[in-house]
Scaffold this motif. Sequence first.
Motif, PDB file in Angstrom:
ATOM      1  N   ALA A 112       0.842  -1.212   0.000  1.00  0.00           N
ATOM      2  CA  ALA A 112       0.000   0.000   0.000  1.00  0.00           C
ATOM      3  C   ALA A 112       0.877   1.262   0.000  1.00  0.00           C
ATOM      4  O   ALA A 112       2.112   1.179   0.052  1.00  0.00           O
ATOM      5  N   GLY A 139       4.293  -0.248  -0.570  1.00  0.00           N
ATOM      6  CA  GLY A 139       4.293  -1.169  -1.713  1.00  0.00           C
ATOM      7  C   GLY A 139       4.856  -0.574  -2.977  1.00  0.00           C
ATOM      8  O   GLY A 139       4.584  -1.085  -4.069  1.00  0.00           O
ATOM      9  N   ARG A 169       0.271  -8.816  -8.447  1.00  0.00           N
ATOM     10  CA  ARG A 169       1.579  -8.283  -8.036  1.00  0.00           C
ATOM     11  C   ARG A 169       2.102  -8.990  -6.781  1.00  0.00           C
ATOM     12  O   ARG A 169       3.270  -9.335  -6.674  1.00  0.00           O
ATOM     13  N   ASP A 195      -5.929  -0.690   3.256  1.00  0.00           N
ATOM     14  CA  ASP A 195      -6.794   0.472   2.980  1.00  0.00           C
ATOM     15  C   ASP A 195      -8.069   0.395   3.815  1.00  0.00           C
ATOM     16  O   ASP A 195      -8.591   1.421   4.246  1.00  0.00           O
ATOM     17  N   ARG A 228     -14.774  -5.687 -12.941  1.00  0.00           N
ATOM     18  CA  ARG A 228     -14.280  -6.854 -12.216  1.00  0.00           C
ATOM     19  C   ARG A 228     -15.457  -7.662 -11.689  1.00  0.00           C
ATOM     20  O   ARG A 228     -15.420  -8.879 -11.634  1.00  0.00           O
TER      21      ARG A 228
HETATM   22  N1  UDP Z   1      -0.370  -1.457  -4.338  1.00  0.00           N
HETATM   23  C1  UDP Z   1       0.950  -1.430  -3.947  1.00  0.00           C
HETATM   24  N2  UDP Z   1       1.922  -1.357  -4.897  1.00  0.00           N
HETATM   25  C2  UDP Z   1       1.641  -1.311  -6.223  1.00  0.00           C
HETATM   26  C3  UDP Z   1       0.286  -1.361  -6.624  1.00  0.00           C
HETATM   27  C4  UDP Z   1      -0.711  -1.443  -5.651  1.00  0.00           C
HETATM   28  O1  UDP Z   1       1.241  -1.470  -2.755  1.00  0.00           O
HETATM   29  O2  UDP Z   1       2.578  -1.245  -7.024  1.00  0.00           O
HETATM   30  C5  UDP Z   1      -1.418  -1.521  -3.300  1.00  0.00           C
HETATM   31  C6  UDP Z   1      -2.451  -0.423  -3.363  1.00  0.00           C
HETATM   32  O3  UDP Z   1      -1.937   0.738  -2.731  1.00  0.00           O
HETATM   33  C7  UDP Z   1      -3.615  -1.057  -2.585  1.00  0.00           C
HETATM   34  C8  UDP Z   1      -3.449  -2.539  -2.944  1.00  0.00           C
HETATM   35  O4  UDP Z   1      -2.150  -2.709  -3.469  1.00  0.00           O
HETATM   36  O5  UDP Z   1      -3.413  -0.883  -1.212  1.00  0.00           O
HETATM   37  C9  UDP Z   1      -4.428  -3.053  -4.035  1.00  0.00           C
HETATM   38  O6  UDP Z   1      -5.635  -3.211  -3.515  1.00  0.00           O
HETATM   39  P1  UDP Z   1      -6.812  -3.949  -4.356  1.00  0.00           P
HETATM   40  O7  UDP Z   1      -8.064  -3.685  -3.616  1.00  0.00           O
HETATM   41  O8  UDP Z   1      -6.724  -3.598  -5.816  1.00  0.00           O
HETATM   42  O9  UDP Z   1      -6.352  -5.462  -4.213  1.00  0.00           O
HETATM   43  P2  UDP Z   1      -7.218  -6.779  -4.406  1.00  0.00           P
HETATM   44  O10 UDP Z   1      -7.579  -7.206  -3.007  1.00  0.00           O
HETATM   45  O11 UDP Z   1      -8.433  -6.433  -5.230  1.00  0.00           O
HETATM   46  O12 UDP Z   1      -6.262  -7.710  -5.082  1.00  0.00           O
END
Ligand code: UDP
Length: 253
Positions: A112, A139, A169, A195, A228
């Motif tokens: 994050a 992150g 990722r 978050d 999504r």
């Molecule tokens: N994030 C990160 N680095 C990156 C891209 C995303 O730390 O290079 C973080 C972003 O700040 C957020 C989280 O990854 O806190 C993505 O959350 P999302 O709800 O998209 O994840 P999901 O649970 O849907 O996979």
Amino acid sequence: MIIPKRIHVLDTAVDCINITDALKYVDQHIRTGNKAGTILAVNPEKIYALRQSRFLRDFFTKAAILIPDGIGIVFAMRIKGYRLERVAGADLMQQICAQAENRGYRIFIYGATEGVNRGAAERLRERHPAIKIVGRANGYVKDEDMDALVAQINESKAEILFVALGSPRQEEWMSKYLDQLESVKICQGIGGTLDTIVGTVKRAPLFMQRLNLEWFYRLLQQPTRVRRQVKLLQFVWEVGVDLLKPLIRSSHK
Ligand code: UDP
């Protein structure tokens, strides 16, 4: 040792496990495991992501625990006769923190933005005054700084690592770096959980969580997720077709 039964929902593996057994696994693995066990969340969206990516499919198969994180998955499992409750990744993460506070396990939080990462660590310390958050990193670490991050995690001697980079990722990161981590025994991919801890993204109110409508609440909060979540409809359709297959087959005999 907790080894949950692994079944398939459509073409994706998922474990028949509840939150209590997941916590027991964490505890046992920290005490007796010799390499990092990964905890990954399965929901309908992941099923489609896995279909698109051989890497993700392989990585998920190797996970220590695949939690039934989406309500769609839980319903599909119930149709197959497995009586289960949803194990939301965010709930499991917070319960792991509570358990770690009791047992004195060390935690590292990676992912994050800097503000969210710092805020989440502060919130967790408020909720669990004795928690040992021995390190954290946002992150957005650059590739050339990854060796330093790995060294930082190793120096922290953390047994528990939360990786919050979003999917795929976080899985890519784990696959590349977990082998280099010396003390980590449990690594959970937690997506956007930090978050929700800080409140920049809100979780559904409890009554909506209980009515299994958290997915709908997320959609209202982040309308950009609509593409999504269309996958959810496709998922319901496919599970329905899967259910009818035996009937169709027997009517052809
Ligand atoms: N994030 C990160 N680095 C990156 C891209 C995303 O730390 O290079 C973080 C972003 O700040 C957020 C989280 O990854 O806190 C993505 O959350 P999302 O709800 O998209 O994840 P999901 O649970 O849907 O996979």
